[in-house]
Design a protein around this motif. Structure first.
Motif, short mmCIF file in Angstrom:
data_model
loop_
_atom_site.label_atom_id
_atom_site.label_comp_id
_atom_site.label_asym_id
_atom_site.label_seq_id
_atom_site.Cartn_x
_atom_site.Cartn_y
_atom_site.Cartn_z
N THR A 1 0.85 -1.19 0.00
CA THR A 1 0.00 0.00 0.00
C THR A 1 0.89 1.24 0.00
OG1 THR A 1 -0.12 0.01 2.42
CG2 THR A 1 -1.90 -1.13 1.23
N ASP A 2 0.33 2.35 -0.48
CA ASP A 2 1.09 3.60 -0.47
C ASP A 2 1.01 4.23 0.92
OD1 ASP A 2 -1.40 4.88 -0.30
OD2 ASP A 2 -1.14 6.04 -2.14
N LYS A 3 1.54 5.44 1.05
CA LYS A 3 1.60 6.09 2.36
C LYS A 3 0.21 6.39 2.94
CE LYS A 3 2.11 10.92 0.94
NZ LYS A 3 3.02 12.07 1.04
N ASN A 4 -0.82 6.40 2.08
CA ASN A 4 -2.19 6.64 2.54
C ASN A 4 -2.97 5.35 2.78
OD1 ASN A 4 -1.84 9.46 2.38
ND2 ASN A 4 -2.25 9.39 0.19
N GLY A 5 -2.30 4.21 2.60
CA GLY A 5 -2.97 2.93 2.81
C GLY A 5 -3.73 2.43 1.61
N THR A 6 -3.56 3.06 0.44
CA THR A 6 -4.23 2.65 -0.79
C THR A 6 -3.46 1.50 -1.43
OG1 THR A 6 -4.98 4.92 -1.13
CG2 THR A 6 -5.08 3.44 -3.03
N GLU A 7 -4.16 0.45 -1.81
CA GLU A 7 -3.51 -0.71 -2.42
C GLU A 7 -2.85 -0.33 -3.74
OE1 GLU A 7 -6.71 -3.53 -2.74
OE2 GLU A 7 -6.43 -4.20 -0.66
N ILE A 8 -1.62 -0.81 -3.96
CA ILE A 8 -0.87 -0.52 -5.17
C ILE A 8 -1.01 -1.69 -6.14
CG2 ILE A 8 1.42 -0.07 -6.14
CD1 ILE A 8 2.20 1.05 -3.35
N TYR A 9 -1.49 -1.40 -7.36
CA TYR A 9 -1.69 -2.39 -8.41
C TYR A 9 -0.74 -2.13 -9.57
CZ TYR A 9 -6.10 -4.03 -6.38
OH TYR A 9 -7.04 -4.58 -5.56
N GLU A 10 -0.55 -3.14 -10.40
CA GLU A 10 0.17 -2.95 -11.65
C GLU A 10 -0.47 -1.77 -12.38
OE1 GLU A 10 1.10 -6.54 -14.26
OE2 GLU A 10 -0.40 -7.32 -12.87
N GLY A 11 0.36 -0.97 -13.02
CA GLY A 11 -0.16 0.17 -13.78
C GLY A 11 -0.33 1.43 -12.96
N ASP A 12 -0.26 1.34 -11.63
CA ASP A 12 -0.37 2.56 -10.82
C ASP A 12 0.86 3.43 -11.01
OD1 ASP A 12 -2.88 2.15 -9.74
OD2 ASP A 12 -2.13 1.21 -7.91
N ILE A 13 0.65 4.73 -10.90
CA ILE A 13 1.74 5.69 -11.00
C ILE A 13 1.97 6.26 -9.60
CG2 ILE A 13 2.52 7.86 -12.01
CD1 ILE A 13 0.56 7.24 -14.36
N VAL B 1 5.99 3.99 -12.59
CA VAL B 1 4.85 3.13 -12.87
C VAL B 1 5.18 1.71 -12.39
CG1 VAL B 1 5.54 2.51 -15.23
CG2 VAL B 1 3.13 2.46 -14.59
N ILE B 2 4.17 1.05 -11.84
CA ILE B 2 4.33 -0.32 -11.35
C ILE B 2 4.16 -1.29 -12.51
CG2 ILE B 2 3.47 -2.07 -9.74
CD1 ILE B 2 4.72 0.41 -8.38
N VAL B 3 5.16 -2.16 -12.70
CA VAL B 3 5.13 -3.14 -13.78
C VAL B 3 5.53 -4.51 -13.24
CG1 VAL B 3 5.67 -1.45 -15.59
CG2 VAL B 3 7.52 -2.68 -14.46
N TRP B 4 5.16 -5.55 -13.95
CA TRP B 4 5.58 -6.91 -13.63
C TRP B 4 6.86 -7.19 -14.39
CZ3 TRP B 4 4.95 -10.57 -10.21
CH2 TRP B 4 5.41 -11.86 -10.49
N ASP B 5 7.88 -7.65 -13.68
CA ASP B 5 9.17 -8.00 -14.29
C ASP B 5 9.23 -9.52 -14.40
OD1 ASP B 5 11.82 -8.66 -14.86
OD2 ASP B 5 12.63 -7.04 -13.64
N GLU B 6 9.09 -10.03 -15.62
CA GLU B 6 9.06 -11.48 -15.83
C GLU B 6 10.39 -12.13 -15.46
OE1 GLU B 6 7.37 -13.03 -19.38
OE2 GLU B 6 5.85 -11.45 -19.46
N GLU B 7 11.50 -11.47 -15.76
CA GLU B 7 12.81 -12.05 -15.46
C GLU B 7 13.04 -12.20 -13.96
OE1 GLU B 7 16.04 -10.04 -17.39
OE2 GLU B 7 15.03 -10.10 -19.34
#
Length: 128
Positions: free
Chosen positions: A50-62, A76-82
């Motif tokens: 979660t961010d500093k406000n307690g909001t859940e962080i998802y892929e694609g969030d800035i 931006v939050i991304v999935w790193d396959e490696e």
């Protein structure tokens, strides 16, 4: 460590974000069509943070992250396959933030609804 696996879904056709818990295939299109013939939906997984406000962080969030020099930069939050894990990358993809920094950062939008917050060419158009 157990954590709940959650998703949210970007509906490209409807230009709206759907909470994964609220998503029903009947409401949209048949499941076999969605997975075989359509690029309509983008599924984004919760990172477990979660961010500093307690909001859940998802892929694609800035995230607006404070750098070591005191300045701020958007990531931006991304999935790193490696690495088989989530990363937060800046626009140039030459810097990343560890999840420990995410928790003291703030979500300011997501890449689908607010691309202008991340891509400089879109920021310049909006600022003019």
């Amino acid at each position: 460590m157990k954590r709940k696996i959650k998703f949210r879904i970007w509906d490209k056709e409807g230009s709206k974000m759907i909470n994964g818990n609220d998503f029903t295939f009947d409401e949209y299109i048949p499941i076999n069509y969605m997975f075989n013939d359509s690029n309509r939906f983008i599924f984004m997984q919760w990172t477990g943070f979660t961010d500093k406000n307690g909001t859940e962080i998802y892929e694609g969030d800035i995230l607006k992250c404070k750098l070591y020099n005191g300045e701020y930069e958007n990531y931006v939050i991304v999935w790193d396959e490696e690495e088989a894990g989530f990363d937060a990358l800046n626009e140039d993809k030459n810097n990343f933030m560890l999840p420990s920094i995410w928790t003291v950062s703030k979500i300011i939008g997501n890449i689908h609804e607010n691309p202008e917050l991340f891509y400089s060419d879109k920021r310049e158009k909006i600022e003019q």
